[in-house]
Design a protein around this motif. Sequence first.
Motif, PDB file in Angstrom:
ATOM      1  N   TYR A 121       0.816  -1.213   0.000  1.00 36.00           N
ATOM      2  CA  TYR A 121       0.000   0.000   0.000  1.00 36.00           C
ATOM      3  C   TYR A 121       0.853   1.267   0.000  1.00 36.00           C
ATOM      4  CZ  TYR A 121      -3.783  -3.259   0.953  1.00 36.00           C
ATOM      5  OH  TYR A 121      -4.673  -4.296   0.864  1.00 36.00           O
ATOM      6  N   LYS A 122       2.130   1.136  -0.312  1.00 37.19           N
ATOM      7  CA  LYS A 122       2.960   2.328  -0.435  1.00 37.19           C
ATOM      8  C   LYS A 122       2.369   3.238  -1.506  1.00 37.19           C
ATOM      9  CE  LYS A 122       7.426   0.355   0.931  1.00 37.19           C
ATOM     10  NZ  LYS A 122       8.801   0.034   0.470  1.00 37.19           N
TER      11      LYS A 122
ATOM     12  N   THR B 282      -4.517  11.505  -3.520  1.00 38.11           N
ATOM     13  CA  THR B 282      -4.492  12.615  -4.477  1.00 38.11           C
ATOM     14  C   THR B 282      -3.246  13.472  -4.273  1.00 38.11           C
ATOM     15  OG1 THR B 282      -6.904  12.645  -4.627  1.00 38.11           O
ATOM     16  CG2 THR B 282      -5.760  14.660  -5.276  1.00 38.11           C
ATOM     17  N   SER B 283      -2.886  13.702  -3.012  1.00 35.46           N
ATOM     18  CA  SER B 283      -1.661  14.448  -2.719  1.00 35.46           C
ATOM     19  C   SER B 283      -0.443  13.778  -3.341  1.00 35.46           C
ATOM     20  CB  SER B 283      -1.458  14.573  -1.208  1.00 35.46           C
ATOM     21  OG  SER B 283      -2.475  15.339  -0.601  1.00 35.46           O
ATOM     22  N   ARG B 284      -0.391  12.449  -3.242  1.00 38.77           N
ATOM     23  CA  ARG B 284       0.775  11.738  -3.770  1.00 38.77           C
ATOM     24  C   ARG B 284       0.732  11.606  -5.287  1.00 38.77           C
ATOM     25  NH1 ARG B 284       1.847  13.634  -0.118  1.00 38.77           N
ATOM     26  NH2 ARG B 284       2.655  12.865   1.872  1.00 38.77           N
ATOM     27  N   LEU B 285      -0.442  11.659  -5.888  1.00 39.83           N
ATOM     28  CA  LEU B 285      -0.492  11.759  -7.350  1.00 39.83           C
ATOM     29  C   LEU B 285       0.176  13.056  -7.800  1.00 39.83           C
ATOM     30  CD1 LEU B 285      -4.128  10.515  -8.097  1.00 39.83           C
ATOM     31  CD2 LEU B 285      -2.004   9.319  -8.675  1.00 39.83           C
ATOM     32  N   ALA B 286      -0.043  14.122  -7.026  1.00 40.30           N
ATOM     33  CA  ALA B 286       0.619  15.394  -7.329  1.00 40.30           C
ATOM     34  C   ALA B 286       2.120  15.294  -7.123  1.00 40.30           C
ATOM     35  CB  ALA B 286       0.040  16.500  -6.452  1.00 40.30           C
ATOM     36  N   SER B 287       2.542  14.466  -6.176  1.00 42.94           N
ATOM     37  CA  SER B 287       3.967  14.310  -5.882  1.00 42.94           C
ATOM     38  C   SER B 287       4.701  13.515  -6.955  1.00 42.94           C
ATOM     39  CB  SER B 287       4.157  13.598  -4.538  1.00 42.94           C
ATOM     40  OG  SER B 287       3.575  14.302  -3.468  1.00 42.94           O
ATOM     41  N   TYR B 288       4.087  12.423  -7.401  1.00 44.85           N
ATOM     42  CA  TYR B 288       4.768  11.483  -8.284  1.00 44.85           C
ATOM     43  C   TYR B 288       4.473  11.683  -9.771  1.00 44.85           C
ATOM     44  CZ  TYR B 288       6.221   8.641  -4.273  1.00 44.85           C
ATOM     45  OH  TYR B 288       6.817   8.187  -3.121  1.00 44.85           O
ATOM     46  N   TYR B 289       3.281  12.176 -10.097  1.00 43.39           N
ATOM     47  CA  TYR B 289       2.875  12.269 -11.501  1.00 43.39           C
ATOM     48  C   TYR B 289       2.234  13.620 -11.823  1.00 43.39           C
ATOM     49  CZ  TYR B 289       3.655   7.231 -11.357  1.00 43.39           C
ATOM     50  OH  TYR B 289       4.226   5.990 -11.196  1.00 43.39           O
ATOM     51  N   PRO B 290       2.883  14.713 -11.483  1.00 37.76           N
ATOM     52  CA  PRO B 290       2.253  16.031 -11.712  1.00 37.76           C
ATOM     53  C   PRO B 290       1.941  16.291 -13.180  1.00 37.76           C
ATOM     54  CG  PRO B 290       4.594  16.269 -11.212  1.00 37.76           C
ATOM     55  CD  PRO B 290       4.235  14.849 -10.918  1.00 37.76           C
TER      56      PRO B 290
ATOM     57  N   PRO C  37       1.542  17.640   2.137  1.00 30.16           N
ATOM     58  CA  PRO C  37       2.869  17.553   1.536  1.00 30.16           C
ATOM     59  C   PRO C  37       3.605  16.298   2.013  1.00 30.16           C
ATOM     60  CG  PRO C  37       2.495  19.709   2.533  1.00 30.16           C
ATOM     61  CD  PRO C  37       1.399  18.821   3.005  1.00 30.16           C
ATOM     62  N   PRO C  38       4.608  15.873   1.273  1.00 29.41           N
ATOM     63  CA  PRO C  38       5.419  14.736   1.726  1.00 29.41           C
ATOM     64  C   PRO C  38       5.972  14.962   3.129  1.00 29.41           C
ATOM     65  CG  PRO C  38       5.931  15.286  -0.549  1.00 29.41           C
ATOM     66  CD  PRO C  38       5.023  16.376  -0.044  1.00 29.41           C
ATOM     67  N   SER C  39       6.014  13.883   3.903  1.00 38.42           N
ATOM     68  CA  SER C  39       6.469  13.969   5.301  1.00 38.42           C
ATOM     69  C   SER C  39       7.469  12.857   5.584  1.00 38.42           C
ATOM     70  CB  SER C  39       5.270  13.864   6.251  1.00 38.42           C
ATOM     71  OG  SER C  39       4.300  14.846   5.974  1.00 38.42           O
ATOM     72  N   PRO C  40       8.696  12.980   5.088  1.00 40.60           N
ATOM     73  CA  PRO C  40       9.679  11.912   5.266  1.00 40.60           C
ATOM     74  C   PRO C  40      10.090  11.694   6.720  1.00 40.60           C
ATOM     75  CG  PRO C  40      10.685  13.850   4.255  1.00 40.60           C
ATOM     76  CD  PRO C  40       9.214  14.081   4.254  1.00 40.60           C
ATOM     77  N   ASP C  41       9.782  12.646   7.593  1.00 43.24           N
ATOM     78  CA  ASP C  41      10.110  12.511   9.020  1.00 43.24           C
ATOM     79  C   ASP C  41       8.878  12.225   9.873  1.00 43.24           C
ATOM     80  OD1 ASP C  41      12.860  13.117   8.539  1.00 43.24           O
ATOM     81  OD2 ASP C  41      12.343  15.249   8.431  1.00 43.24           O
ATOM     82  N   PHE C  42       7.784  11.826   9.241  1.00 38.83           N
ATOM     83  CA  PHE C  42       6.537  11.602   9.980  1.00 38.83           C
ATOM     84  C   PHE C  42       6.702  10.516  11.038  1.00 38.83           C
ATOM     85  CE2 PHE C  42       2.658   9.132  10.610  1.00 38.83           C
ATOM     86  CZ  PHE C  42       1.757  10.116  10.989  1.00 38.83           C
ATOM     87  N   ASN C  43       6.132  10.801  12.214  1.00 38.62           N
ATOM     88  CA  ASN C  43       6.100   9.838  13.325  1.00 38.62           C
ATOM     89  C   ASN C  43       4.738   9.973  13.991  1.00 38.62           C
ATOM     90  OD1 ASN C  43       6.391   9.523  16.480  1.00 38.62           O
ATOM     91  ND2 ASN C  43       7.928   8.168  15.553  1.00 38.62           N
ATOM     92  N   ILE C  44       4.000   8.875  14.095  1.00 42.10           N
ATOM     93  CA  ILE C  44       2.631   8.928  14.603  1.00 42.10           C
ATOM     94  C   ILE C  44       2.570   9.483  16.018  1.00 42.10           C
ATOM     95  CG2 ILE C  44       2.748   6.487  15.253  1.00 42.10           C
ATOM     96  CD1 ILE C  44      -0.429   8.456  14.261  1.00 42.10           C
TER      97      ILE C  44
ATOM     98  N   ASP D 220       8.702   5.938   2.347  1.00 42.99           N
ATOM     99  CA  ASP D 220       8.308   6.073   0.947  1.00 42.99           C
ATOM    100  C   ASP D 220       8.396   7.524   0.487  1.00 42.99           C
ATOM    101  OD1 ASP D 220       7.431   4.665  -1.369  1.00 42.99           O
ATOM    102  OD2 ASP D 220       5.383   5.337  -1.038  1.00 42.99           O
ATOM    103  N   ASP D 221       8.015   8.450   1.366  1.00 47.97           N
ATOM    104  CA  ASP D 221       8.021   9.870   1.016  1.00 47.97           C
ATOM    105  C   ASP D 221       9.426  10.400   0.725  1.00 47.97           C
ATOM    106  OD1 ASP D 221       5.313  10.158   1.102  1.00 47.97           O
ATOM    107  OD2 ASP D 221       5.246  11.449   2.871  1.00 47.97           O
ATOM    108  N   LYS D 222      10.443   9.698   1.197  1.00 48.88           N
ATOM    109  CA  LYS D 222      11.819  10.153   0.953  1.00 48.88           C
ATOM    110  C   LYS D 222      12.172  10.113  -0.529  1.00 48.88           C
ATOM    111  CE  LYS D 222      13.471   8.836   5.553  1.00 48.88           C
ATOM    112  NZ  LYS D 222      14.332   7.937   6.344  1.00 48.88           N
ATOM    113  N   ASN D 223      11.377   9.411  -1.312  1.00 48.49           N
ATOM    114  CA  ASN D 223      11.653   9.285  -2.747  1.00 48.49           C
ATOM    115  C   ASN D 223      11.085  10.443  -3.562  1.00 48.49           C
ATOM    116  OD1 ASN D 223      12.813   6.659  -2.392  1.00 48.49           O
ATOM    117  ND2 ASN D 223      10.749   5.807  -2.256  1.00 48.49           N
ATOM    118  N   ILE D 224      10.352  11.344  -2.917  1.00 49.41           N
ATOM    119  CA  ILE D 224       9.667  12.412  -3.653  1.00 49.41           C
ATOM    120  C   ILE D 224      10.597  13.609  -3.848  1.00 49.41           C
ATOM    121  CG2 ILE D 224       7.733  14.028  -3.609  1.00 49.41           C
ATOM    122  CD1 ILE D 224       6.206  11.895  -1.968  1.00 49.41           C
ATOM    123  N   ALA D 225      10.655  14.090  -5.079  1.00 47.17           N
ATOM    124  CA  ALA D 225      11.507  15.235  -5.393  1.00 47.17           C
ATOM    125  C   ALA D 225      11.011  16.486  -4.680  1.00 47.17           C
ATOM    126  CB  ALA D 225      11.527  15.468  -6.907  1.00 47.17           C
TER     127      ALA D 225
END
Length: 327
Positions: free
Chosen positions: A78-79, A111-119, A134-141, A252-257
Amino acid sequence: MDSSLFKDVTTTRGLKYHYYSSPAVDEKPTLLFLHGFPSTSYDWRHQVPFFKEKGYGLIVPDLLGYGGTDKPSDPASYKYSLMTADIVDILDAEKVDKVIPIGHDWGSFLTSRLASYYPERFVAYGFLALAYTPPSPDFNIHGMLAFTKQAVGYELFGYWLFFAEDGSEKIVADHVDSTLSILYPSNPAIWVTDLAPTGALKAWLLADKKAPLAPYISKEDTDKFVETLKTTGLGAPVNWYKLMVSGLGAEDDKNIAKENYIVNKPVFFAGCKQDYVCLAAPAIATLGQTCPNATVAEFETDHWVQLAAPEKLNGELLKWVEGIATA
């Protein structure tokens, strides 16, 4: 929604997606409606006929884990980098461009990640209840829960921990009426005490508590909900929570430009004033920082705006989409 207009496609990674499809008329854009938890494409039953009549193309999938779509058991399946690729595979199968994704709840996150990966594949983005994230590569619940408790006085997303627990789907299945009433309550403020804080939802369900249902939920809707739970359960859908709670989502978010963190294309946000989890006011206050071309409409509804105020929502969406088409 006409059952004859549903299709199945197998994506590049070998997963079957079940989706509603209706082609656009007169070169109008295609609207891609993406539901949240614990829903299916049925969530868009008030939007599909409205926009179909006006000639808009429609693609409305059961997202991964739901309805007629495949239900892998591994949270890593589900990434968002993978699920967004699945969605693009559907668009490719339908040979559509000029696509506008409109998401609700976890569908907004997708939808947010569609904007991230396939704008390059989309002309605009719509978000209902949950704004662009927005991408959150440092997210912690746990960090998020502590922050929201300090900021608004209660944890907003403590129920994520319950859904991420092994066996949560069995508790839900054993207390279907209780689940239905807490997800769609007539008094949305009970989310402050009985859904959002850590442990509250589990306690509600184990006590088999019930509350009056929201007036927009019909007998047909409750029957559909019960049928869906009995048929497919929530064992697969809870993987959307497990992904985030485990940290796989942040990884997974660490891969987003970095250049894709800001969305410069048109954005629509439907803020729900009686949503006590996806809070409208702070989302609206900060939206301009990440979406400089945003249109905001506020609704006096709970989280389920597409069900609670379909006529107003459809009208606002139509006005926004027409504005894009003529810009």
